[in-house]
Design an enzyme around this catalytic site. Structure first.
Site, PDB file in Angstrom:
ATOM      1  N   GLY A 169      13.085  36.790  44.373  1.00  0.00           N
ATOM      2  CA  GLY A 169      14.520  36.776  44.135  1.00  0.00           C
ATOM      3  C   GLY A 169      15.077  35.374  44.112  1.00  0.00           C
TER       4      GLY A 169
ATOM      5  N   ARG B  33      23.057  25.824  35.486  1.00  0.00           N
ATOM      6  CA  ARG B  33      22.117  26.245  34.441  1.00  0.00           C
ATOM      7  C   ARG B  33      22.758  27.290  33.543  1.00  0.00           C
ATOM      8  NH1 ARG B  33      16.496  28.095  36.567  1.00  0.00           N
ATOM      9  NH2 ARG B  33      17.655  29.890  37.385  1.00  0.00           N
TER      10      ARG B  33
ATOM     11  N   ARG C 277      13.430  37.940  34.056  1.00  0.00           N
ATOM     12  CA  ARG C 277      12.082  37.373  34.132  1.00  0.00           C
ATOM     13  C   ARG C 277      11.040  38.491  34.081  1.00  0.00           C
ATOM     14  NH1 ARG C 277      13.203  32.737  37.965  1.00  0.00           N
ATOM     15  NH2 ARG C 277      15.453  32.729  38.243  1.00  0.00           N
TER      16      ARG C 277
ATOM     17  N   ASP D 116       7.362  34.990  37.887  1.00  0.00           N
ATOM     18  CA  ASP D 116       8.795  34.950  38.177  1.00  0.00           C
ATOM     19  C   ASP D 116       9.467  33.745  37.520  1.00  0.00           C
ATOM     20  OD1 ASP D 116       7.068  33.835  40.404  1.00  0.00           O
ATOM     21  OD2 ASP D 116       8.972  32.875  40.908  1.00  0.00           O
ATOM     22  N   ASN D 117       8.686  32.873  36.909  1.00  0.00           N
ATOM     23  CA  ASN D 117       9.231  31.732  36.167  1.00  0.00           C
ATOM     24  C   ASN D 117       9.118  31.918  34.658  1.00  0.00           C
ATOM     25  OD1 ASN D 117       9.772  30.448  38.576  1.00  0.00           O
ATOM     26  ND2 ASN D 117       7.900  29.227  38.562  1.00  0.00           N
TER      27      ASN D 117
ATOM     28  N   ASP E  85      12.973  27.582  34.736  1.00  0.00           N
ATOM     29  CA  ASP E  85      12.658  27.271  36.132  1.00  0.00           C
ATOM     30  C   ASP E  85      11.709  26.074  36.245  1.00  0.00           C
ATOM     31  OD1 ASP E  85      14.266  28.765  37.682  1.00  0.00           O
ATOM     32  OD2 ASP E  85      12.750  30.154  38.393  1.00  0.00           O
TER      33      ASP E  85
END
Length: 486
Positions: free
Chosen positions: A81, A166, A173, A244-245, A254
């Site tokens: 998360g 950002r 993702r 997750d990236n 990321d």
């Protein structure tokens, strides 16, 4: 900014509401005018500064952090998360909507043992690389601004907190789908809900049925392949390709210990935390497929195995074809100068490219500068000064003769060279340049960052009095290696 809240209102249970922890004495460190245009902004005002620093609420904002999981260095982490990122909604601009995230804005339920903060150095690096990749025509998220402060944070030593603002077309993702597949105890309700939201928001031409699911995943595979082809062609190493990236839209996402190649080294490792080289430069294409396979595994409750396999089998072809297109542009092997390529010609061109890269590595040549210099020569030249940079000159001569035969006769040399210059940048974000900007900013001088940012917005142009930004690093400067510390 005009904000809408599609994710927040349509996906309850997919996030936690949070409150940003404001910054003490916030100040603008960096600002991207063209990124600001995307969300309908023009100037960095004091009122906006207070809002984006988390010190003042934003009209229409809903502050939340998303939950997801992911494979990190090959091992599955069941809950990750947004540990230091808070989304405020989707900003409306002239070309569509963009998620706005305050990265480094404090603790969230997913911070684990962290403090939810980003430090100035990492915020500056993310700002610079986001904008640099965009101007190099690489699919990427964007960065609106960097906000600094006097708020103290501790890493290896005392530093100051900062926020990167950002912008992303989506913050979804691979790890989102993994989480809602593996954490729902056999229920597919939320996984289905997430997939339908993704298709409706970002692939509105597709239907939310089996045919639409298959077409969607094929597109995800192709977009991921194209992104990595760009990385390989431009010499960019991401450094932390955890699932997750990985953006579901195929955008570079990321950024941590990234780097562009200086001396060409195919197994270059940019991440001090990756001694085994899992995410080395030459491993990125394979890792991209591995990550897609993990995503496919998470989608098995909704998409037939045969359809998932079919989509995954398009990856290599898409990657190779897009890489070939980019590399042919760098070499000047493109239409309208050449006939339509065949599979045999593709194989020959891949061999030609591979042999040149091997010669570059053996001679320890700078990746970016060698390609830029190559763009200045014409295939009619029998002796080129670039030859002197190669150790194995006879091998280079043999390669160059093959290259001349492949190019053939060019009618308009000036136009041909101009096109190559648009494929081979003069300026990239080298680590030592980023470090110079960081050190100056830490001492209160933001002009170095501003100048570097301006140079990186025109990477393919010859810029007057800017040779310091295109030089090779010294051995000490080339030795800068980053870790996952933020």
């Amino acid at each position: 900014m005009q904000l809408k809240q599609d994710f927040f209102t349509q996906l309850p249970g997919f996030y936690s509401q949070v409150t940003p922890q404001g910054l003490t004495d916030p100040k603008w460190i960096g600002w991207s005018r063209d990124a600001a245009h995307l969300v309908g902004l023009s100037q960095p005002t004091e009122s906006l500064l207070a809002q984006l620093a988390g010190n003042k609420s934003i009209d229409g904002a809903c502050y939340y952090s998303q939950v997801y999981s992911g494979h990190q260095f090959g091992g599955y982490s069941p809950q990750l998360g947004d540990g230091r990122s808070i989304l405020i909604g989707e900003a409306q601009g002239p070309e569509g909507s963009w998620d706005v995230a305050l990265k480094g804005s404090g603790l969230t339920p997913y911070s684990r043992q962290g403090d939810g903060r980003a430090v100035l150095r990492s915020a500056i690096r993310e700002f610079l690389i986001s904008e640099a990749l965009y101007h190099l025509h690489v699919p990427t998220t964007r960065a609106l601004a960097v906000i600094g402060s006097t708020t103290p944070v501790w890493r290896e030593q005392r530093e100051t907190a900062a926020i990167t603002v950002r912008l992303a077309k989506s913050h979804l993702r691979f790890g989102h789908f993994e989480y809602f597949c593996h954490s729902e105890n056999g229920s597919n309700e939320k996984l289905t809900q997430l997939l339908h939201f993704t298709i409706k928001q970002h692939y509105p031409h597709l239907s939310c049925d089996k045919a639409g699911y298959k077409a969607w995943f094929i597109q995800v595979v192709k977009d991921t392949a194209k992104m990595i082809a760009h990385w390989q062609a431009i010499g960019f190493a991401h450094g932390v390709m955890n699932t997750d990236n990985m953006s579901i839209l195929g955008d570079s996402f990321d950024f941590g210990p990234f780097a562009f190649l200086d001396t060409f080294k195919e197994d270059f490792i940019c991440n001090h935390s990756d001694p085994q080289g899992r995410y080395a430069f030459n491993q990125q294409p394979g890792v991209g497929l591995w990550n897609l396979q993990r995503l496919a595994q998470a989608l098995t409750p909704l998409i037939a195995s045969d359809d998932l396999i079919y989509a995954l089998n398009t990856y290599q072809t898409e990657l190779v074809q897009h890489y070939l297109c980019l590399m042919r542009n760098k070499l000047g092997l493109y239409q309208p100068y050449l006939k339509r390529e065949s599979q045999a010609q593709d194989d020959e061109d891949l061999a030609l490219i591979g042999e040149l890269m091997k010669l570059m590595q053996e001679s320890q040549l700078d990746h970016t500068l060698t390609w830029r210099q190559f763009g200045q020569i014409t295939p009619t030249q029998q002796h080129v000064c670039l030859r002197d940079d190669f150790v194995a000159k006879n091998d280079f001569d043999t390669w160059y003769l093959r290259y001349q035969n492949r190019v053939g006769v060019i009618d308009n040399i000036e136009q041909w060279q101009g096109l190559r210059d648009r494929a081979n940048p003069q300026y990239i974000l080298r680590n030592f340049l980023a470090q110079e900007a960081i050190e100056a900013a830490e001492n209160g001088d933001f002009s170095v960052l501003e100048q570097l940012h301006q140079v990186l917005q025109r990477p393919f142009d010859e810029q007057v009095n800017m040779s310091a930004y295109s030089r090779k690093p010294t051995p000490e400067e080339a030795g800068i290696i980053m870790s996952c510390s933020s």
